[in-house]
Design a protein around this motif. Sequence first.
Motif, PDB file in Angstrom:
ATOM      1  N   VAL A   8       9.035  23.734  35.308  1.00 45.58           N
ATOM      2  CA  VAL A   8       9.040  22.457  36.057  1.00 45.58           C
ATOM      3  C   VAL A   8       9.018  21.378  35.092  1.00 45.58           C
ATOM      4  CG1 VAL A   8       8.410  21.237  38.182  1.00 45.58           C
ATOM      5  CG2 VAL A   8       8.773  23.458  38.338  1.00 45.58           C
ATOM      6  N   VAL A   9       9.835  20.499  35.035  1.00 46.65           N
ATOM      7  CA  VAL A   9       9.234  19.508  34.095  1.00 46.65           C
ATOM      8  C   VAL A   9       9.506  18.053  34.708  1.00 46.65           C
ATOM      9  CG1 VAL A   9      10.317  18.536  31.685  1.00 46.65           C
ATOM     10  CG2 VAL A   9      10.696  20.954  32.205  1.00 46.65           C
ATOM     11  N   SER A  10       8.412  17.233  34.367  1.00 47.00           N
ATOM     12  CA  SER A  10       8.456  15.636  34.783  1.00 47.00           C
ATOM     13  C   SER A  10       8.730  14.874  33.762  1.00 47.00           C
ATOM     14  CB  SER A  10       7.185  15.669  35.579  1.00 47.00           C
ATOM     15  OG  SER A  10       7.091  16.421  36.640  1.00 47.00           O
ATOM     16  N   SER A  26      13.681   5.576  35.782  1.00 46.39           N
ATOM     17  CA  SER A  26      12.742   6.094  36.660  1.00 46.39           C
ATOM     18  C   SER A  26      11.218   5.205  36.435  1.00 46.39           C
ATOM     19  CB  SER A  26      12.164   7.733  36.229  1.00 46.39           C
ATOM     20  OG  SER A  26      11.603   7.727  34.786  1.00 46.39           O
ATOM     21  N   GLU A  31       8.008   6.353  39.510  1.00 49.15           N
ATOM     22  CA  GLU A  31       7.769   8.195  39.668  1.00 49.15           C
ATOM     23  C   GLU A  31       8.672   8.685  38.493  1.00 49.15           C
ATOM     24  OE1 GLU A  31       6.951  10.475  42.445  1.00 49.15           O
ATOM     25  OE2 GLU A  31       5.404   8.932  43.105  1.00 49.15           O
ATOM     26  N   THR A  34      11.295  15.043  38.314  1.00 48.27           N
ATOM     27  CA  THR A  34      10.827  16.270  38.227  1.00 48.27           C
ATOM     28  C   THR A  34      11.857  17.220  38.697  1.00 48.27           C
ATOM     29  OG1 THR A  34       8.534  15.623  38.912  1.00 48.27           O
ATOM     30  CG2 THR A  34       9.005  17.980  38.927  1.00 48.27           C
ATOM     31  N   THR A 139       6.300  14.011  30.861  1.00 47.56           N
ATOM     32  CA  THR A 139       4.925  13.684  31.445  1.00 47.56           C
ATOM     33  C   THR A 139       4.173  14.809  31.849  1.00 47.56           C
ATOM     34  OG1 THR A 139       5.758  13.148  33.503  1.00 47.56           O
ATOM     35  CG2 THR A 139       5.680  11.319  31.901  1.00 47.56           C
ATOM     36  N   ASP A 140       4.944  15.997  31.864  1.00 46.30           N
ATOM     37  CA  ASP A 140       4.364  17.254  32.811  1.00 46.30           C
ATOM     38  C   ASP A 140       5.353  18.654  32.644  1.00 46.30           C
ATOM     39  OD1 ASP A 140       2.207  18.405  34.073  1.00 46.30           O
ATOM     40  OD2 ASP A 140       3.324  18.857  35.423  1.00 46.30           O
ATOM     41  N   ILE A 141       4.826  19.496  32.304  1.00 49.98           N
ATOM     42  CA  ILE A 141       5.236  20.723  32.333  1.00 49.98           C
ATOM     43  C   ILE A 141       4.425  21.872  32.962  1.00 49.98           C
ATOM     44  CG2 ILE A 141       6.685  22.667  30.776  1.00 49.98           C
ATOM     45  CD1 ILE A 141       6.897  20.678  28.566  1.00 49.98           C
ATOM     46  N   ARG A 142       5.312  22.824  33.833  1.00 51.52           N
ATOM     47  CA  ARG A 142       4.387  23.836  34.387  1.00 51.52           C
ATOM     48  C   ARG A 142       5.445  24.796  34.755  1.00 51.52           C
ATOM     49  NH1 ARG A 142       5.751  24.251  39.872  1.00 51.52           N
ATOM     50  NH2 ARG A 142       6.345  22.274  41.080  1.00 51.52           N
ATOM     51  N   VAL A 154      12.869  22.122  42.415  1.00 51.43           N
ATOM     52  CA  VAL A 154      11.575  22.039  42.633  1.00 51.43           C
ATOM     53  C   VAL A 154      10.962  21.817  43.846  1.00 51.43           C
ATOM     54  CG1 VAL A 154       9.645  20.681  41.951  1.00 51.43           C
ATOM     55  CG2 VAL A 154      11.516  21.113  40.230  1.00 51.43           C
TER      56      VAL A 154
END
Length: 162
Positions: A8-10, A26, A31, A34, A139-142, A154
């Motif tokens: 899951v990538v933001s 964005s 925001e 994602t 900004t984020d990866i999980r 997601v």
Amino acid sequence: MKVENNKVVSFHYSVSDDSGETVDSSRERGEPLTILAGHGNIIPGLEKALEGHAVGDSFKVTIPSAEAYGARNEDMVQRVPKKYFQQGDRLKVGDVSVLALKEGGHRVVTVKKVGMTTIDVDLNHPMAGKDLDFDVEITDIRDASEEEIAHRHVHGPEGHQH
Ligand code: ZN
């Protein structure tokens, strides 16, 4: 952790077309977007460009129309009764509107001509036929949950919301 299928990538992005005009960002919305990587949540060229990047990476990439929203098809102008539009009486040439499809779902259309009871719309995506310049920051990866992978999208912090 790097971007690969089932992460899951933001990311924040700005996108401009051939004219250099920013068409979507964005950052303006405040925001990041994602997505679930590897499931066609975004245009193929951007999906490919994200691959292998890590949190904090910033990069620019030009995505040709074929890898974005495809070529324009000039035969895709259709005459539609005004009643099928949410605010049919207010639309004018050049406006972008959303049309509900008989088979379900929605389509973004551009108004070409306004008649008394009908509106001619261009069914091409507004960004069809355009090469797009993206400016991206991850900004984020999980890891995705099994449920997210099964649904191919997601889920928010409260879980499944649709
Ligand atoms: Zn779901």
